[in-house]
Design an enzyme around this catalytic site. Structure first.
Site, PDB file in Angstrom:
ATOM      1  N   ASP A  61       0.878  -1.171   0.000  1.00 38.32           N
ATOM      2  CA  ASP A  61       0.000   0.000   0.000  1.00 38.32           C
ATOM      3  C   ASP A  61       0.916   1.221   0.000  1.00 38.32           C
ATOM      4  O   ASP A  61       1.597   1.494   0.985  1.00 38.32           O
ATOM      5  CB  ASP A  61      -0.889  -0.005   1.242  1.00 38.32           C
ATOM      6  CG  ASP A  61      -1.825   1.199   1.310  1.00 38.32           C
ATOM      7  OD1 ASP A  61      -1.686   2.122   0.482  1.00 38.32           O
ATOM      8  OD2 ASP A  61      -2.689   1.224   2.212  1.00 38.32           O
ATOM      9  N   SER A 140       2.723  11.780 -16.560  1.00 35.28           N
ATOM     10  CA  SER A 140       1.634  12.063 -17.498  1.00 35.28           C
ATOM     11  C   SER A 140       1.964  13.321 -18.276  1.00 35.28           C
ATOM     12  O   SER A 140       2.643  14.218 -17.772  1.00 35.28           O
ATOM     13  CB  SER A 140       0.321  12.262 -16.733  1.00 35.28           C
ATOM     14  OG  SER A 140      -0.685  12.769 -17.575  1.00 35.28           O
ATOM     15  N   TYR A 153      -5.015  16.392 -10.551  1.00 35.81           N
ATOM     16  CA  TYR A 153      -4.206  15.334 -11.160  1.00 35.81           C
ATOM     17  C   TYR A 153      -2.938  15.916 -11.782  1.00 35.81           C
ATOM     18  O   TYR A 153      -1.831  15.399 -11.567  1.00 35.81           O
ATOM     19  CB  TYR A 153      -5.034  14.612 -12.219  1.00 35.81           C
ATOM     20  CG  TYR A 153      -4.304  13.506 -12.939  1.00 35.81           C
ATOM     21  CD1 TYR A 153      -4.038  12.303 -12.305  1.00 35.81           C
ATOM     22  CD2 TYR A 153      -3.898  13.662 -14.258  1.00 35.81           C
ATOM     23  CE1 TYR A 153      -3.381  11.271 -12.968  1.00 35.81           C
ATOM     24  CE2 TYR A 153      -3.245  12.642 -14.932  1.00 35.81           C
ATOM     25  CZ  TYR A 153      -2.988  11.448 -14.285  1.00 35.81           C
ATOM     26  OH  TYR A 153      -2.327  10.438 -14.942  1.00 35.81           O
ATOM     27  N   LYS A 157       1.054  15.200 -10.853  1.00 40.04           N
ATOM     28  CA  LYS A 157       2.036  14.703 -11.820  1.00 40.04           C
ATOM     29  C   LYS A 157       3.170  15.708 -12.029  1.00 40.04           C
ATOM     30  O   LYS A 157       4.318  15.318 -12.277  1.00 40.04           O
ATOM     31  CB  LYS A 157       1.340  14.372 -13.139  1.00 40.04           C
ATOM     32  CG  LYS A 157       0.415  13.170 -13.061  1.00 40.04           C
ATOM     33  CD  LYS A 157       1.144  11.912 -12.633  1.00 40.04           C
ATOM     34  CE  LYS A 157       0.250  10.689 -12.674  1.00 40.04           C
ATOM     35  NZ  LYS A 157       0.956   9.435 -12.278  1.00 40.04           N
TER      36      LYS A 157
END
Length: 285
Positions: A61, A140, A153, A157
């Site tokens: 995890d 990304s 997001y 990134k």
């Protein structure tokens, strides 16, 4: 080609699943990192255990440092070493920034950014003792170019871009490489598992624009196509090769050229700024 011992996080589906299968087919010793292997990911764990080649499932995890430490110790005990860490685990919170709470933002960063920090922290003493190793982050294109409704997001990134660069500069003297794979939008489960804003009232304010943006992205993705396996292939190349630059771009042809231009200009500008700041001697090209 020497065989590597590789840990890939977030290997239950998407880029991670494709990557561990591709590496195993190439003869590498692969540890597929999954959460909750006896619960929600039990089916994926069982399927991965059946994959041909030296592929092992390890529970991890990335939001828990103790879990990351245990997983790395398990790999060392089983294989005697670890050569490459692929930080693939990630999630996406799409939507207008105003609709997200700070707690939701914290969750986005906890997985996408701090997850890599925890896993690399667990692995680095072993890589440094070996005098070699490679950290590969799955980034990304969103970390380079921020569009509407991807703010959380994209920010996560972009933070991963900075961590990757810092690791690259700091770890080069120890024989350890750090590289990020910046992928365009490919069809994987990350979109299906997207976490929408909890504040539905504020989300509704942007409803028409958000829906239009989403439809445009879906239409464009269908038009340009793309195979998520290309990202797995890029990771395999990085695992097996040497002398990598900071960033590897993976995108459909229509997006690749402008991204390469952005990458080149960014690298050149970083060098010039580093020289102006008087720290060029500490920066790895």
């Amino acid at each position: 080609m020497s065989k590597r011992v590789v840990l890939v996080t977030g290997a239950s589906s998407g880029f991670g699943r494709l990557t561990v299968e591709a590496l195993a087919r190439r003869g590498h010793t692969v540890f597929a990192g999954l959460r909750d292997v006896t619960g929600r990911n039990a089916k994926a764990a069982a399927e991965l255990a059946e994959v041909a080649g030296s592929l092992h499932v390890v529970e991890i995890d990335v939001t828990d440092q103790d879990s990351a430490d245990r997983a790395v110790r398990e790999i060392i005990d089983a294989a005697g070493r670890i050569d490459v860490v692929v930080n693939n685990a990630g999630m996406i919170f799409p939507g207008p920034l105003e609709a997200f709470t700070a707690e939701e933002g914290q969750r986005q960063f906890d997985v996408n950014v701090l997850g890599a920090l925890r896993v690399n922290r667990a692995a680095l003493p072993h890589l440094r003792a070996q005098g070699s190793g490679r950290l590969i982050q799955i980034g990304s294109v969103g970390g380079l170019v921020t569009t509407p409704f991807t703010g959380l997001y994209a920010a996560s990134k972009a933070a991963l871009e900075s961590l990757t660069a810092a690791w690259r500069h700091e770890l080069a003297p120890y024989g350890i490489e750090s590289v990020i794979v910046d992928a365009a939008s490919y069809p994987t489960n990350i979109g299906l598992n997207a976490a929408m804003p909890a504040d539905s009232a504020r989300l509704a304010v942007y409803g028409e624009a958000f829906a239009g943006f989403t439809n445009a992205i879906v239409a464009r993705s269908a038009e340009v196509g793309g195979d998520a396996g290309e990202v797995a292939e890029a990771v395999v190349e990085l695992v097996e090769g040497t002398g990598h630059q900071l960033r590897k771009l993976v995108a459909p042809a229509s997006q690749l050229e402008p991204l390469r231009t952005l990458d080149r200009v960014s690298a050149e500008t970083s060098e010039r700024v580093g020289a102006a700041m008087g720290v060029a001697a500490f920066m790895t090209r």
